[in-house]
Motif scaffolding. Structure first.
Motif, PDB file in Angstrom:
ATOM      1  N   ARG A  80     -10.650  16.522  38.574  1.00 27.78           N
ATOM      2  CA  ARG A  80     -11.773  17.432  38.362  1.00 27.78           C
ATOM      3  C   ARG A  80     -11.960  18.351  39.569  1.00 27.78           C
ATOM      4  O   ARG A  80     -12.247  19.540  39.416  1.00 27.78           O
ATOM      5  N   ARG A  81     -11.799  17.786  40.754  1.00 32.13           N
ATOM      6  CA  ARG A  81     -11.951  18.604  41.960  1.00 32.13           C
ATOM      7  C   ARG A  81     -10.833  19.648  42.032  1.00 32.13           C
ATOM      8  O   ARG A  81     -11.082  20.802  42.403  1.00 32.13           O
ATOM      9  N   LYS A 130     -10.998   6.018  38.296  1.00 34.72           N
ATOM     10  CA  LYS A 130     -12.129   6.888  38.580  1.00 34.72           C
ATOM     11  C   LYS A 130     -11.788   7.874  39.688  1.00 34.72           C
ATOM     12  O   LYS A 130     -12.124   9.051  39.622  1.00 34.72           O
ATOM     13  N   SER A 131     -11.108   7.379  40.735  1.00 33.55           N
ATOM     14  CA  SER A 131     -10.729   8.238  41.838  1.00 33.55           C
ATOM     15  C   SER A 131      -9.770   9.327  41.365  1.00 33.55           C
ATOM     16  O   SER A 131      -9.888  10.485  41.744  1.00 33.55           O
ATOM     17  N   ARG A 174     -11.677  11.893  39.379  1.00 35.77           N
ATOM     18  CA  ARG A 174     -12.469  12.716  40.280  1.00 35.77           C
ATOM     19  C   ARG A 174     -11.582  13.725  41.003  1.00 35.77           C
ATOM     20  O   ARG A 174     -11.947  14.903  41.162  1.00 35.77           O
TER      21      ARG A 174
END
Length: 224
Positions: free
Chosen positions: A11-12, A4-5, A8
């Motif tokens: 995406r960032r 998940k990290s 994320r």
């Protein structure tokens, strides 16, 4: 949690790059002085609030985020006992290989610098973070008393790297893996100019980076 990290983070990174490309596109289309954060946000399809979650101002968006050495790279450098400059260049190779470089964004930056050379100091100023990181690595080896020398070395490396990025941006035949090697060749040229009796090698811009001669020369250990 790691997956998940990682998602994320990706995406960032993607959003950050989209904002930067929007800022560069507008600067090329309308000129740097006419660009606003509101216009960048609209071009990127985000709110101004989201823009400021990523960048402080329009110049920061145009420049983009500078990469940084991860803990593993720093640990490898600390454990190595090789020549200082060779180890610093190896750390840069790891940094670049982990950075997922985007040639199209680099091409936009280069086009903007050609059109607006007055922005060049801004982009070189953005290298300060990387320069400081390189200097900190050098200080690990040389000691705090030699920080001035470490900063001078880091300045030369960061400028050689910036120049090489511009070459890479405009040469589709040049791989990202060769960026550190071409920067090393530029430092060899500098060494030749500063050292009496040492014949400078050809500048990187005049030699194809994928040739064996360039690779072998650039990969050779260089002592500062």
């Amino acid at each position: 949690m790691t997956v998940k990290s990682s998602l994320r983070d990706r995406r960032r990174l993607q959003t950050s790059r989209e904002i930067q490309r929007a800022a560069l596109t507008l600067a090329l289309r309308h000129g740097h002085d006419s660009v606003t954060t509101e216009a960048i946000a609209a071009e990127a399809g985000i709110s101004q609030r989201t823009f400021f979650n990523y960048y402080l101002n329009k110049d920061a968006a145009i420049i983009g985020n500078a990469p940084s050495f991860d803990d593993d790279t720093v640990a490898r450098f600390r454990e190595s006992s090789g020549p200082l400059l060779a180890d610093l260049l190896q750390a840069l190779r790891r940094l670049l290989s982990n950075s997922d470089l985007d040639r199209s964004t680099s091409q936009l930056i280069d086009r903007l610098l050609v059109r607006s050379p007055d922005l060049l100091p801004i982009f070189y100023g953005s290298l300060k973070r990387l320069r400081d990181q390189i200097a900190d690595l050098a200080v690990m080896r040389l000691g705090e008393d030699a920080r001035a020398d470490a900063e001078l070395l880091a300045e030369a490396i960061s400028h050689a790297l910036a120049d090489t990025f511009r070459i890479w941006a405009n040469d589709d035949g040049m791989s990202a893996d060769s960026i550190a090697d071409i920067a090393a060749a530029k430092l060899q040229v500098l060494r030749g100019l500063l050292t009496p009796g040492v014949q400078p090698i050809p500048a990187a811009s005049t030699v194809r980076p994928d040739t064996q001669a360039m690779t072998s020369t650039a990969a050779a250990p260089i002592r500062p």
